[in-house]
Motif scaffolding. Sequence first.
Motif, PDB file in Angstrom:
ATOM      1  N   PHE A  58     -12.133 -36.154  19.413  1.00  0.00           N
ATOM      2  CA  PHE A  58     -13.027 -35.261  20.149  1.00  0.00           C
ATOM      3  C   PHE A  58     -12.497 -34.972  21.552  1.00  0.00           C
ATOM      4  O   PHE A  58     -12.495 -33.833  22.000  1.00  0.00           O
ATOM      5  N   GLU A  59     -12.024 -36.003  22.227  1.00  0.00           N
ATOM      6  CA  GLU A  59     -11.536 -35.852  23.599  1.00  0.00           C
ATOM      7  C   GLU A  59     -10.228 -35.053  23.680  1.00  0.00           C
ATOM      8  O   GLU A  59      -9.871 -34.551  24.743  1.00  0.00           O
ATOM      9  N   LYS A  60      -9.520 -34.943  22.570  1.00  0.00           N
ATOM     10  CA  LYS A  60      -8.249 -34.213  22.551  1.00  0.00           C
ATOM     11  C   LYS A  60      -8.437 -32.710  22.357  1.00  0.00           C
ATOM     12  O   LYS A  60      -7.493 -31.947  22.519  1.00  0.00           O
ATOM     13  N   LEU A  61      -9.656 -32.316  22.016  1.00  0.00           N
ATOM     14  CA  LEU A  61      -9.939 -30.897  21.781  1.00  0.00           C
ATOM     15  C   LEU A  61     -10.236 -30.193  23.097  1.00  0.00           C
ATOM     16  O   LEU A  61     -10.730 -30.816  24.041  1.00  0.00           O
ATOM     17  N   VAL A  78     -27.134 -32.314  14.598  1.00  0.00           N
ATOM     18  CA  VAL A  78     -26.072 -32.307  15.613  1.00  0.00           C
ATOM     19  C   VAL A  78     -25.931 -33.691  16.239  1.00  0.00           C
ATOM     20  O   VAL A  78     -26.919 -34.344  16.550  1.00  0.00           O
ATOM     21  N   HIS A  79     -24.692 -34.125  16.386  1.00  0.00           N
ATOM     22  CA  HIS A  79     -24.346 -35.402  17.007  1.00  0.00           C
ATOM     23  C   HIS A  79     -23.502 -35.137  18.252  1.00  0.00           C
ATOM     24  O   HIS A  79     -23.024 -34.018  18.447  1.00  0.00           O
ATOM     25  N   PRO A  80     -23.258 -36.150  19.074  1.00  0.00           N
ATOM     26  CA  PRO A  80     -22.405 -35.948  20.253  1.00  0.00           C
ATOM     27  C   PRO A  80     -20.980 -35.486  19.910  1.00  0.00           C
ATOM     28  O   PRO A  80     -20.323 -34.851  20.731  1.00  0.00           O
ATOM     29  N   ASN A  81     -20.508 -35.783  18.697  1.00  0.00           N
ATOM     30  CA  ASN A  81     -19.160 -35.373  18.292  1.00  0.00           C
ATOM     31  C   ASN A  81     -19.165 -34.105  17.430  1.00  0.00           C
ATOM     32  O   ASN A  81     -18.192 -33.818  16.738  1.00  0.00           O
ATOM     33  N   SER A  82     -20.245 -33.335  17.480  1.00  0.00           N
ATOM     34  CA  SER A  82     -20.345 -32.088  16.721  1.00  0.00           C
ATOM     35  C   SER A  82     -19.551 -30.985  17.400  1.00  0.00           C
ATOM     36  O   SER A  82     -19.541 -30.866  18.624  1.00  0.00           O
ATOM     37  N   ARG A  83     -18.910 -30.176  16.564  1.00  0.00           N
ATOM     38  CA  ARG A  83     -18.226 -28.961  17.019  1.00  0.00           C
ATOM     39  C   ARG A  83     -18.361 -27.908  15.931  1.00  0.00           C
ATOM     40  O   ARG A  83     -18.620 -28.227  14.765  1.00  0.00           O
ATOM     41  N   LEU A  84     -18.171 -26.659  16.319  1.00  0.00           N
ATOM     42  CA  LEU A  84     -18.048 -25.579  15.345  1.00  0.00           C
ATOM     43  C   LEU A  84     -16.559 -25.442  15.044  1.00  0.00           C
ATOM     44  O   LEU A  84     -15.752 -25.218  15.952  1.00  0.00           O
ATOM     45  N   SER A  85     -16.202 -25.604  13.781  1.00  0.00           N
ATOM     46  CA  SER A  85     -14.777 -25.619  13.435  1.00  0.00           C
ATOM     47  C   SER A  85     -14.099 -24.270  13.637  1.00  0.00           C
ATOM     48  O   SER A  85     -12.877 -24.209  13.744  1.00  0.00           O
ATOM     49  N   CYS A  86     -14.871 -23.199  13.752  1.00  0.00           N
ATOM     50  CA  CYS A  86     -14.271 -21.898  14.036  1.00  0.00           C
ATOM     51  C   CYS A  86     -13.732 -21.821  15.463  1.00  0.00           C
ATOM     52  O   CYS A  86     -12.926 -20.952  15.782  1.00  0.00           O
TER      53      CYS A  86
END
Length: 106
Positions: A58-61, A78-86
């Motif tokens: 997550f921190e590398k994104l 949704v969690h703290p490590n959630s992202r939209l993959s798009c």
Amino acid sequence: MTRITYIEFNGTEHAVDVADGLSVMEGAVRYTIPGIEGDCGGACACATCHVYVEEGWFEKLPPMEELERDMLDFAFDVHPNSRLSCQIKVDPSLDGLVVRAPARQY
């Protein structure tokens, strides 16, 4: 090509090579990974490509932009490590990235 591992909600893993420059969502769609739909085609307008980014990645994104943060309000569980993959562009620095699909997408 960059190796991305997609994990379905049921635990099934799919390790695939995704072309650099594509999004993590586009890789999932090209390889028909269950659980990542991408209904809007990557326009950050639907939240159906919601994923959980595995610990250590997550921190590398790149940081989330406001539009992605707002769209996550429409995602399921949704969690703290959630992202939209798009919104995650594939490049060699992401080789080995692991993302998990939620139980469902909205």
